[in-house]
Design a protein around this motif. Structure first.
Motif, short mmCIF file in Angstrom:
data_model
loop_
_atom_site.label_atom_id
_atom_site.label_comp_id
_atom_site.label_asym_id
_atom_site.label_seq_id
_atom_site.Cartn_x
_atom_site.Cartn_y
_atom_site.Cartn_z
N GLN A 56 42.76 79.57 -9.95
CA GLN A 56 41.99 78.69 -9.07
C GLN A 56 41.59 79.41 -7.79
OE1 GLN A 56 40.63 75.59 -9.79
NE2 GLN A 56 39.51 76.15 -7.95
N GLU A 57 42.47 80.24 -7.27
CA GLU A 57 42.16 80.99 -6.06
C GLU A 57 41.01 81.97 -6.32
OE1 GLU A 57 44.55 83.56 -2.66
OE2 GLU A 57 45.53 83.16 -4.57
N LEU A 58 41.05 82.65 -7.46
CA LEU A 58 39.97 83.55 -7.83
C LEU A 58 38.65 82.78 -7.96
CD1 LEU A 58 38.95 86.36 -8.61
CD2 LEU A 58 39.65 85.85 -10.97
N ALA A 59 38.71 81.62 -8.59
CA ALA A 59 37.51 80.79 -8.75
C ALA A 59 36.92 80.46 -7.38
CB ALA A 59 37.85 79.51 -9.51
N ASP A 60 37.75 80.05 -6.45
CA ASP A 60 37.28 79.71 -5.11
C ASP A 60 36.68 80.92 -4.40
OD1 ASP A 60 38.18 77.12 -5.52
OD2 ASP A 60 40.02 77.40 -4.35
N LEU A 61 37.29 82.08 -4.55
CA LEU A 61 36.84 83.28 -3.85
C LEU A 61 35.51 83.81 -4.35
CD1 LEU A 61 40.21 85.22 -3.53
CD2 LEU A 61 38.87 84.24 -1.66
N ILE A 62 35.21 83.60 -5.62
CA ILE A 62 33.94 84.12 -6.14
C ILE A 62 32.92 83.02 -6.44
CG2 ILE A 62 34.94 86.27 -6.97
CD1 ILE A 62 34.91 85.15 -9.78
N GLY A 63 33.27 81.78 -6.08
CA GLY A 63 32.29 80.69 -6.18
C GLY A 63 32.03 80.18 -7.58
N LEU A 64 33.07 80.17 -8.41
CA LEU A 64 32.93 79.63 -9.77
C LEU A 64 33.84 78.42 -9.94
CD1 LEU A 64 33.01 82.91 -11.90
CD2 LEU A 64 31.01 81.57 -11.23
N ASN A 65 33.51 77.59 -10.92
CA ASN A 65 34.42 76.48 -11.24
C ASN A 65 35.51 76.99 -12.18
OD1 ASN A 65 33.48 76.34 -13.96
ND2 ASN A 65 31.78 75.04 -13.33
N GLN A 66 36.51 76.15 -12.42
CA GLN A 66 37.67 76.56 -13.21
C GLN A 66 37.28 77.00 -14.62
OE1 GLN A 66 40.87 76.74 -11.97
NE2 GLN A 66 41.41 77.72 -13.88
N SER A 67 36.39 76.27 -15.25
CA SER A 67 35.98 76.61 -16.61
C SER A 67 35.27 77.97 -16.65
CB SER A 67 35.05 75.51 -17.14
OG SER A 67 34.55 75.84 -18.39
N SER A 68 34.38 78.20 -15.69
CA SER A 68 33.64 79.47 -15.66
C SER A 68 34.57 80.65 -15.37
CB SER A 68 32.54 79.42 -14.60
OG SER A 68 31.57 78.47 -14.94
N VAL A 69 35.53 80.47 -14.47
CA VAL A 69 36.44 81.57 -14.16
C VAL A 69 37.35 81.86 -15.35
CG1 VAL A 69 38.47 80.53 -13.03
CG2 VAL A 69 37.57 82.69 -12.21
N SER A 70 37.70 80.84 -16.12
CA SER A 70 38.52 81.06 -17.32
C SER A 70 37.77 81.92 -18.34
CB SER A 70 38.92 79.74 -17.95
OG SER A 70 39.83 79.06 -17.12
N ARG A 71 36.48 81.64 -18.53
CA ARG A 71 35.67 82.45 -19.44
C ARG A 71 35.51 83.87 -18.90
NH1 ARG A 71 32.79 77.65 -19.48
NH2 ARG A 71 31.12 78.54 -18.20
N LEU A 72 35.29 83.98 -17.61
CA LEU A 72 35.15 85.29 -16.98
C LEU A 72 36.41 86.12 -17.16
CD1 LEU A 72 33.50 86.99 -14.58
CD2 LEU A 72 35.36 86.05 -13.25
N VAL A 73 37.56 85.53 -16.88
CA VAL A 73 38.83 86.26 -17.02
C VAL A 73 39.08 86.61 -18.48
CG1 VAL A 73 41.33 86.03 -16.77
CG2 VAL A 73 39.83 85.41 -14.88
#
Length: 139
Positions: A56-73
């Protein structure tokens, strides 16, 4: 009057942002084979204490929502650039950690990112629609 001025300023910001993001994304992808969001995630992880952040912290820092950051990771993990770990104190908390390969990719791409950013902003200074904004931001 303020609303109109604010709207005009915001339009300049959006135009400049779109132009610069497009250049950054194309160049990072072409030269390093990663997307701009992947690069930014690697940068945030590389500079984080211990090379790890809660999802969630990563999502906030790069401006993505939780679902998008999960796919990114997931993409970063499948490329060997990060790995996930559970928080030892809270098994529901998931961290992502940069690997040595991820650090190497981020370090190699950083000069490209900064050069492209500088060039895109330099180019934008000649555009009457956004040039004054670039000048003001650089002052």
């Amino acid at each position: 009057m303020t609303g109109t001025t604010d709207g005009a300023i915001w339009d300049q910001v959006v135009t400049l942002h779109g132009r610069v993001e497009s250049e950054l994304a194309k160049t990072i992808q072409r030269r390093h084979g990663i997307g701009l969001s992947e690069y930014r995630a690697l940068c945030r992880l590389a500079s984080a204490e211990g090379g790890e952040l809660r999802m969630q912290e990563l999502a906030d820092l790069i401006g993505l929502n939780q679902s998008s950051v999960s796919r990114l990771v997931a993409r970063l993990e499948s490329s060997g650039l990060t790995r996930r770990a559970h928080c030892p104190n809270d098994r529901r908390g998931v961290y992502t950690m940069i690997t040595e390969e991820g650090r190497a990719v981020q370090e190699k791409a950083a000069p490209t990112y900064h050069e492209t950013l500088r060039d895109a902003l330099d180019s934008a200074t000649g555009d009457q629609r956004v040039g004054p904004l670039v000048t003001a931001l650089r002052a």
